[in-house]
Design a protein around this motif. Sequence first.
Motif, PDB file in Angstrom:
ATOM      1  N   ILE B  20      43.054 -23.194 -84.685  1.00 43.75           N
ATOM      2  CA  ILE B  20      42.528 -21.608 -84.524  1.00 43.75           C
ATOM      3  C   ILE B  20      41.140 -21.670 -84.635  1.00 43.75           C
ATOM      4  O   ILE B  20      40.450 -22.407 -85.372  1.00 43.75           O
ATOM      5  CB  ILE B  20      43.181 -20.841 -85.839  1.00 43.75           C
ATOM      6  CG1 ILE B  20      44.808 -20.708 -85.583  1.00 43.75           C
ATOM      7  CG2 ILE B  20      42.518 -19.402 -85.819  1.00 43.75           C
ATOM      8  CD1 ILE B  20      45.089 -20.160 -86.998  1.00 43.75           C
ATOM      9  N   PHE B  22      38.788 -19.922 -85.769  1.00 45.83           N
ATOM     10  CA  PHE B  22      38.049 -19.492 -86.866  1.00 45.83           C
ATOM     11  C   PHE B  22      38.190 -20.780 -87.887  1.00 45.83           C
ATOM     12  O   PHE B  22      37.025 -20.974 -88.584  1.00 45.83           O
ATOM     13  CB  PHE B  22      38.919 -18.271 -87.462  1.00 45.83           C
ATOM     14  CG  PHE B  22      38.236 -17.780 -88.932  1.00 45.83           C
ATOM     15  CD1 PHE B  22      37.206 -17.275 -88.890  1.00 45.83           C
ATOM     16  CD2 PHE B  22      38.818 -18.254 -90.033  1.00 45.83           C
ATOM     17  CE1 PHE B  22      36.339 -16.823 -89.966  1.00 45.83           C
ATOM     18  CE2 PHE B  22      38.184 -17.795 -91.210  1.00 45.83           C
ATOM     19  CZ  PHE B  22      37.097 -17.190 -91.130  1.00 45.83           C
ATOM     20  N   TYR B  23      39.128 -21.546 -87.696  1.00 47.57           N
ATOM     21  CA  TYR B  23      39.243 -22.825 -88.905  1.00 47.57           C
ATOM     22  C   TYR B  23      38.659 -23.962 -88.142  1.00 47.57           C
ATOM     23  O   TYR B  23      38.248 -24.969 -88.876  1.00 47.57           O
ATOM     24  CB  TYR B  23      40.756 -22.748 -89.215  1.00 47.57           C
ATOM     25  CG  TYR B  23      41.375 -21.644 -90.178  1.00 47.57           C
ATOM     26  CD1 TYR B  23      40.767 -21.574 -91.510  1.00 47.57           C
ATOM     27  CD2 TYR B  23      42.161 -20.831 -89.469  1.00 47.57           C
ATOM     28  CE1 TYR B  23      41.321 -20.549 -92.226  1.00 47.57           C
ATOM     29  CE2 TYR B  23      42.482 -19.798 -90.534  1.00 47.57           C
ATOM     30  CZ  TYR B  23      42.115 -19.700 -91.714  1.00 47.57           C
ATOM     31  OH  TYR B  23      42.513 -18.488 -92.320  1.00 47.57           O
ATOM     32  N   GLN B  26      35.501 -25.450 -89.280  1.00 42.71           N
ATOM     33  CA  GLN B  26      35.343 -25.386 -90.794  1.00 42.71           C
ATOM     34  C   GLN B  26      35.470 -26.511 -91.467  1.00 42.71           C
ATOM     35  O   GLN B  26      36.326 -27.497 -90.993  1.00 42.71           O
ATOM     36  CB  GLN B  26      36.006 -24.346 -91.576  1.00 42.71           C
ATOM     37  CG  GLN B  26      35.563 -22.671 -91.230  1.00 42.71           C
ATOM     38  CD  GLN B  26      36.194 -22.014 -92.035  1.00 42.71           C
ATOM     39  OE1 GLN B  26      36.041 -21.968 -93.305  1.00 42.71           O
ATOM     40  NE2 GLN B  26      36.720 -20.794 -91.594  1.00 42.71           N
ATOM     41  N   LYS B 271      33.474 -10.265 -85.146  1.00 46.76           N
ATOM     42  CA  LYS B 271      35.053 -10.076 -85.214  1.00 46.76           C
ATOM     43  C   LYS B 271      35.770 -10.673 -86.012  1.00 46.76           C
ATOM     44  O   LYS B 271      36.510 -10.026 -86.872  1.00 46.76           O
ATOM     45  CB  LYS B 271      35.346 -10.638 -83.770  1.00 46.76           C
ATOM     46  CG  LYS B 271      35.216  -9.638 -82.674  1.00 46.76           C
ATOM     47  CD  LYS B 271      35.561 -10.093 -81.169  1.00 46.76           C
ATOM     48  CE  LYS B 271      35.034  -9.122 -80.132  1.00 46.76           C
ATOM     49  NZ  LYS B 271      35.223  -9.910 -78.791  1.00 46.76           N
ATOM     50  N   ASN B 272      35.496 -12.019 -86.490  1.00 47.83           N
ATOM     51  CA  ASN B 272      36.064 -12.506 -87.591  1.00 47.83           C
ATOM     52  C   ASN B 272      35.163 -12.426 -88.757  1.00 47.83           C
ATOM     53  O   ASN B 272      34.127 -13.134 -88.728  1.00 47.83           O
ATOM     54  CB  ASN B 272      36.601 -14.130 -87.319  1.00 47.83           C
ATOM     55  CG  ASN B 272      37.415 -14.199 -86.117  1.00 47.83           C
ATOM     56  OD1 ASN B 272      38.152 -12.980 -85.640  1.00 47.83           O
ATOM     57  ND2 ASN B 272      37.426 -15.293 -85.488  1.00 47.83           N
ATOM     58  N   THR B 273      35.638 -11.823 -89.602  1.00 42.86           N
ATOM     59  CA  THR B 273      34.770 -11.980 -91.068  1.00 42.86           C
ATOM     60  C   THR B 273      35.587 -12.657 -92.060  1.00 42.86           C
ATOM     61  O   THR B 273      36.694 -13.001 -92.002  1.00 42.86           O
ATOM     62  CB  THR B 273      34.624 -10.623 -91.736  1.00 42.86           C
ATOM     63  OG1 THR B 273      35.820  -9.874 -91.938  1.00 42.86           O
ATOM     64  CG2 THR B 273      33.932  -9.767 -90.547  1.00 42.86           C
ATOM     65  N   GLY B 274      34.841 -13.080 -93.162  1.00 44.56           N
ATOM     66  CA  GLY B 274      35.606 -13.866 -94.366  1.00 44.56           C
ATOM     67  C   GLY B 274      34.535 -15.157 -94.821  1.00 44.56           C
ATOM     68  O   GLY B 274      33.704 -15.229 -94.131  1.00 44.56           O
ATOM     69  N   VAL B 276      33.753 -18.747 -94.822  1.00 42.48           N
ATOM     70  CA  VAL B 276      33.676 -19.932 -94.021  1.00 42.48           C
ATOM     71  C   VAL B 276      32.935 -21.157 -94.677  1.00 42.48           C
ATOM     72  O   VAL B 276      31.986 -20.727 -95.017  1.00 42.48           O
ATOM     73  CB  VAL B 276      33.075 -19.606 -92.589  1.00 42.48           C
ATOM     74  CG1 VAL B 276      33.852 -18.533 -91.868  1.00 42.48           C
ATOM     75  CG2 VAL B 276      31.701 -19.418 -92.711  1.00 42.48           C
ATOM     76  N   ILE B 291      32.949 -19.206 -84.524  1.00 44.08           N
ATOM     77  CA  ILE B 291      34.120 -18.872 -85.809  1.00 44.08           C
ATOM     78  C   ILE B 291      34.140 -17.564 -85.998  1.00 44.08           C
ATOM     79  O   ILE B 291      35.140 -16.878 -86.067  1.00 44.08           O
ATOM     80  CB  ILE B 291      33.248 -19.499 -87.131  1.00 44.08           C
ATOM     81  CG1 ILE B 291      33.248 -21.074 -87.141  1.00 44.08           C
ATOM     82  CG2 ILE B 291      34.236 -19.111 -88.467  1.00 44.08           C
ATOM     83  CD1 ILE B 291      32.506 -21.536 -88.342  1.00 44.08           C
ATOM     84  N   GLY B 292      33.056 -16.901 -85.809  1.00 39.50           N
ATOM     85  CA  GLY B 292      33.021 -15.234 -85.920  1.00 39.50           C
ATOM     86  C   GLY B 292      33.671 -14.561 -85.118  1.00 39.50           C
ATOM     87  O   GLY B 292      34.127 -13.636 -84.790  1.00 39.50           O
ATOM     88  N   ASN B 293      33.609 -15.231 -83.696  1.00 36.37           N
ATOM     89  CA  ASN B 293      34.307 -14.757 -82.471  1.00 36.37           C
ATOM     90  C   ASN B 293      33.326 -13.473 -81.766  1.00 36.37           C
ATOM     91  O   ASN B 293      33.820 -12.630 -81.294  1.00 36.37           O
ATOM     92  CB  ASN B 293      35.587 -14.323 -82.654  1.00 36.37           C
ATOM     93  CG  ASN B 293      36.333 -14.356 -81.291  1.00 36.37           C
ATOM     94  OD1 ASN B 293      35.942 -14.790 -80.262  1.00 36.37           O
ATOM     95  ND2 ASN B 293      37.442 -13.681 -81.258  1.00 36.37           N
TER      96      ASN B 293
END
Lengths: 1078, 507
Positions: B20, B22-23, B26, B271-274, B276, B291-293
């Motif tokens: 994915i 996002f990951y 990381q 778009k992708n928060t959180g 990281v 990652i954040g897209n």
Amino acid sequence: MVTFKINDKEVQGEAGEFILQVARRYGIDIPTLCHHDALEPAGMCRLCTVELFDGRKTRFVTACNYPVWEGMAVYTDTEAVHEGRKLIVELLLARCPEVPVIKELAGQYGIDKPRFKGEQDDCILCGLCVRICEKMGNSAIAFSGRGVDMKVDTPFHVQSDVCMGCGACAEVCPTGHINLEDISAQKVAPIPSEYDMGLKGRKPIYIPYAQAIPNTPAIDRDVCMHFRAGGCRVCTEFCGVRAIDHTEQDETIELNVGAIVLAPGFQPFDPSKNGAYAYQRYPDVVTAMEFERLLSASGPTQGHLIRPSNGQAPAKIAWLQCVGSRDIHSCDHGYCSSVCCMYAIKEAVIAKEHAGADLECAIFYMDMRTHGKDFESYFNQARDRHGVRFIRSRVPTIEWAEGQQALTIPYTDASNRVVRETFDMVVLSVGMETPPEAARLAETLGLNLTEGRFLETPTFQPVSTSKEGIYVCGAFAGPKDIPQSVIEASSASAEAGALLNDARGTLTVAEEIPRERDVTGERPRIGVFVCHCGINISGVVDVPRVRDYAASLPYVEYVADNLYSCSQDTQEIVKEAIQEHRLNRVVVAACTPKTHEPLFQDTLKEAGLNKYLFELTNIRNQDAWVHKDHQDMATEKARDLVRMAVARVALMEPLEEYALDIHQKSLVVGGGIAGITAAKNLADQGYAVCLLERSADLGGQARSLFRTWKGEDIQARLNDLIDAVTSNPLIDIRVDSRIFAAEGFVGNFKTTIVSDNGREETVEHGVTLIATGAMESEPREYAYGDDPRVVTHTELDQRFIAQDPSLKEIQTAAFIQCVGSREPQRPYCSRVCCTHSIESALHLKELNPDMRIFILYRDIRTYGEREYLYREARKAGILFIPFSVDQKPHVEATEAGLRITVLDPLLGEEIAITAELLSLASAIVPSGDETLARFFKVPMDGDGFFVEAHAKLGPSEFATDGVFLCGMAHYPKPIDESVAQALAAASRAVTLLSRQLIRMSGMVAHVNPALCSGCGVCVDICPYGAPALLAEGPFSGRAEINPVLCKGCGLCVSSCRSGALNLRGFGEDQIMAMINEI
Amino acid sequence: MENPVGDIPPFEETPFLEEIPFYAKQKKIALRNCGYINPDAIEEYIARGGYFAFLKALHEMAPAEIIAAVDASGLRGRGGGGFSTGFKWQTCAHHEGERYIICNADEGDPGAYMDRSILEGDPHGVIEGMLIAAMAIGSEQGFIYVRHEYPLAVKRLVTAIRAAEAYGLLGDNIAGSGKRFHIKISTGAGAFVCGESTALMASLEGNVGRPRAKYVHTVEKGFRGSPSNLNNVETYANVPVILLKGPEWYAEMGTPKSKGTKVFSLVGKVKNTGLVEVPMGVSLREIVFDIGNGIPGNKHFKAVQTGGPSGGCIPEQFLDLPVDYEKLAEVGSIMGSGGMIVMDQDTCMVDVARYFLDFLKEESCGQCNPCREGIKQMLDILNGICAGEGREGDIERLEELGGMIQKFSLCGLGTSAPNPVLTTIQYFRDEYEAHIKDKKCPAGVCKALFHYEIDDSACTGCRLCALKCPQEAITGEKKAPHTIDQGRCIQCGICYEACKFDAVKVK
């Protein structure tokens, strides 16, 4: 030691010091707002930010709390620093536009008006108050809120119970934001200064008054915040010599002594006990002690006379006499306090001097008691020249009405009318009383107190108590003024000296002085020590700069600066420097030679240098103190002064001091009570005495006196005294003898005595005591001499001594006071007569209780506890009738008796008394003569009494060294006071005799015989007889100076036409060298 | 009935976590256990290798060796300062006295919750890190200063400490070694400044949390005047892994001066928060766009603000900047504790600066003049600019004040406080000038400086805007262009959001 650079200049600091501390020491200015030397630096105002280069990069750090380290480079005033500080000041100005300290700073940075949004605050949140409160150990205030809401506050914004009202917060606040009333729940008031009678505040650490001994500050534990709250100890940080120790406890010291002298003094009467005068209710009613402070230049108002109630100048002041004296109604003080009349007059005169002649002064009195030497003429001047009003009236009360500014005094005037007069201020002339702790001391020692709770002493031993070895002096032995206290102090030491004569010298330790180094032929090696005197000098003068400058002067080998040059440890440093650097001349730039030169000279002596190789230049009194506002110029002047001193000391030579033996014998002139007592005491102290008496017998006036006021038999005591001196082998008594000639000076008198049988003899003696006494004058009025029933005091006393039986038969007797005293031609008061008349009157009453006795007087002057005798006389029915000098009584001798008429002021009518006996209180006149005065170079006043060295502080000695004074030759006085003064004179003489030799100053004139023309001008001009023309030898005919006689005045030097004379230690070359350096 | 999981793709099509996006980029070290274990179960932590590093340190390593290992790893303080952890430990161990180990869990940056996640998801990781530090430095007492606003974190920590004590890993005679170490929890009361080390220690002592000058370091005189080692949660969480896998392994990640990984809290217009966690040196572009897209709603990326409220705003031109301590500082921002706020074209940079400064004004402790008075005045100027009252010279005044505050303030909060203003001026000066000179807010945020207008040519007359307008300020006939009554409009922006035809324009 850490070495680093500030603004590219090398500086040194101790490890752990902060940049600011070092910078300030080097005189580098860094502005601060939140810094206080007593507090840990907090770095809150950020104004002290400086640039720091650590070898790699530059950082901004606060100077107040950044510790110094080796090799760092600090820049205190770069553009960035300046701009940043300016912006901070601008921000603070926006916050507090009206605060003076910020406005001033803004002015310095050229900020006219802040460019930012303004507020109206007066707190810059520097936190000094909060930190000092915490430091006190209290933390009654703190910052509350955060960020822009931060403020100084108490918990819950209410007045704090925790606050002790010490005021430290307000003290340190730079902006005046702190209001103690907002903080403290209790009423905050300054600590009342005991010395200033509560009219002014004082600090918890204080010197009670400027002349206090010891003159070191003490901590008042009751108010000191360290003892109250456990914190503070700020003083320890400020004390440069670390002298403060809070853990010190009171300790009991046990001493083994052979004699005790009690001198606990008196306390002024507290008029708050006397509700009638409303002392505590009306602020404008003050005690005389408070008034003294108001008049004093060092007092709470700097000598500006103001009314405590409103701070305005008073226009009219009244003095009320006898507050707490001669009063057995509102207090139990039946005695007279002796001093109040005189001090009230003095205060009135000084008040007029301060406030101008327009000030109205009135003194309400019962009897004006100005019985001291020169007091009566002062009283006359106060009345006649200064216009002080004297009103004979005992004032019952002071009235004051609500809303009214003035105090009203109701009194009866001379014509018995009740008058109500208003005054702006009333001064209560409070009397003396024995402090309770002194009374307890007497009790502990088992000593007797009198009715007035003073220590009981016998007339012939006025400083001896009921226990042997315990002596007393001063007001503890009865109310008295300064001269009498000073006399008694010397008397007590004379008595103790006689008692402990065998032990004399057993506890002295010989001073060890190293051998003097010979500096002949050495080039000058000068050491210069510049004193900070705490901040006295360094607060104005740049001391390190002066020190560095001194190092550049010729012959200067060593320089140093000291915090206190006079401290013990600095003396050691000076000594070490002299030895280590082989200095042969020393300059100290500090304070006045008057007080400190001997100290430094001793240090030189201890370091093996001649004490004259020294110069003290005064950069404090004559520089720092007078040029406070011109620091740069003061530093410049200090440099000039040091340069001059160096020039002078370089030319200084070692000088020799001549010592002179003191002849261990004394000559006492006069064989009355004073002379006998002095001779006896001198002999008791182990010194030989020659006692000289003009008449055939010892005893003087006392031979015709009956009884002392205390009731002692005078003849018996006198005979004991005479026996004691005649049997003492150390005392050589010469009666029927007088002085023919006298020469010499202190330590070496030569007096030629001629006896009535014509034998002439020269006595050598070291000291001379003048005790030539005084005598009763022969009255020229009141039918004296015309009628045998009119007698004088001594004539009556002789009849008492002879126990004349006819005295019992007298039905009416009268006394007239002030016969020849207190009159224009003889203005002084004869002091003893009032008491004498009353004592005689009482004796007559003893002989015949039914006798009617009248005493016609002007003011009854039964001072001290003699007042009790006056009370007793009134109780015994003796009638007292006052008269004034312009309406004197009239005496007519008739068959029936002596008809005495006098105007009774109470009745307003003339009354007539027919008496069988009239005793006249005739004036006492001195018996000393001008020849004696000339022989011993001592002065006499217009009345014929000898003039003492100092009216208050030198009452028993002359200004002429080695000559002393006692008894009635000084002024009329009763036996106890004569005895006291005789002992005092003996004591003063012994202080000189016991030294055995005296040192003369090395600064004496010297003749260069090669230049002397033998003109003899020096011989003529010298007041001391030091120069003489040599009679023989190679320089015969040329002048020579006797260094023992020379006082170093320089008269001969300036008058010598040949330039042959020079004053050692003050040579022309030295003076010119100093002038050339200016 | 419809199969509720009917549209789930077949298993083979389900991507692995690493696949994915996002990951994918990381690398989880600090967050290694978060989400994988039950944080309340010490056994699960141990099962994943927990406390092995500590036991290794306890039994097999001398204190100097531990410090050497941490030093060799290149680990730097994750709280923001970036000070070398190994060196800090060494200095602290070197000073005599009762030494303290303190964990800074006073995470106060708005929108950042790295530490909170670690505490809530892996409390033992922090405890183990502190234990290792205690062994290295020679301390018997530790404190965790955690915000009162993190109740779950506190709860998890309490449970974890009790469990560790029960297992003999904490307390007296740890694992039979005779050594002691206790941890106490202290909760802060919501002051941002208490994240500053000296203020934290003051607060820990029971005093008001205000910083003091750090010319004497806390490692020498910190808590109660004793040598104190303070690291933040993430720093401690890294330590066990370093000891287990070796400093070399750790040091392989990152840039020459910044090693290992860093957790970022990626928020804002992305778009992708959180959270990281990425190796140091990853570029901003990778974080924001990979990652954040990227930015939602086809908007333009404008800036990313890093380092919390006192960080700087980094513009588009630096998107390829590798993220490490030095590089961020070079462009005027900071690493901080790892906040990362992405901004798009609708963000007004003046308003952003004003927002952060307002936060900092509230959180300034108030004791030093530059910070208290300076921020207040800067904010006053910014408020003026945003309200359309900007004057010539405002920018210069802001720069002047900001420069002084950076140099003259007492603590890190003060010295970094002007960053948002200064970086926005540096990179978006034109926006400031538009506000001041043209009285315009280009992003349409500062309400006093723009108004909405309806573009006649785009408006279809659908009436949607008029229906939604709370002020009833929009009028117009159906199917005919609408108009906005500027007198009634309050610039709420509802019409702007509602219009499907982009007919509402910011003017």
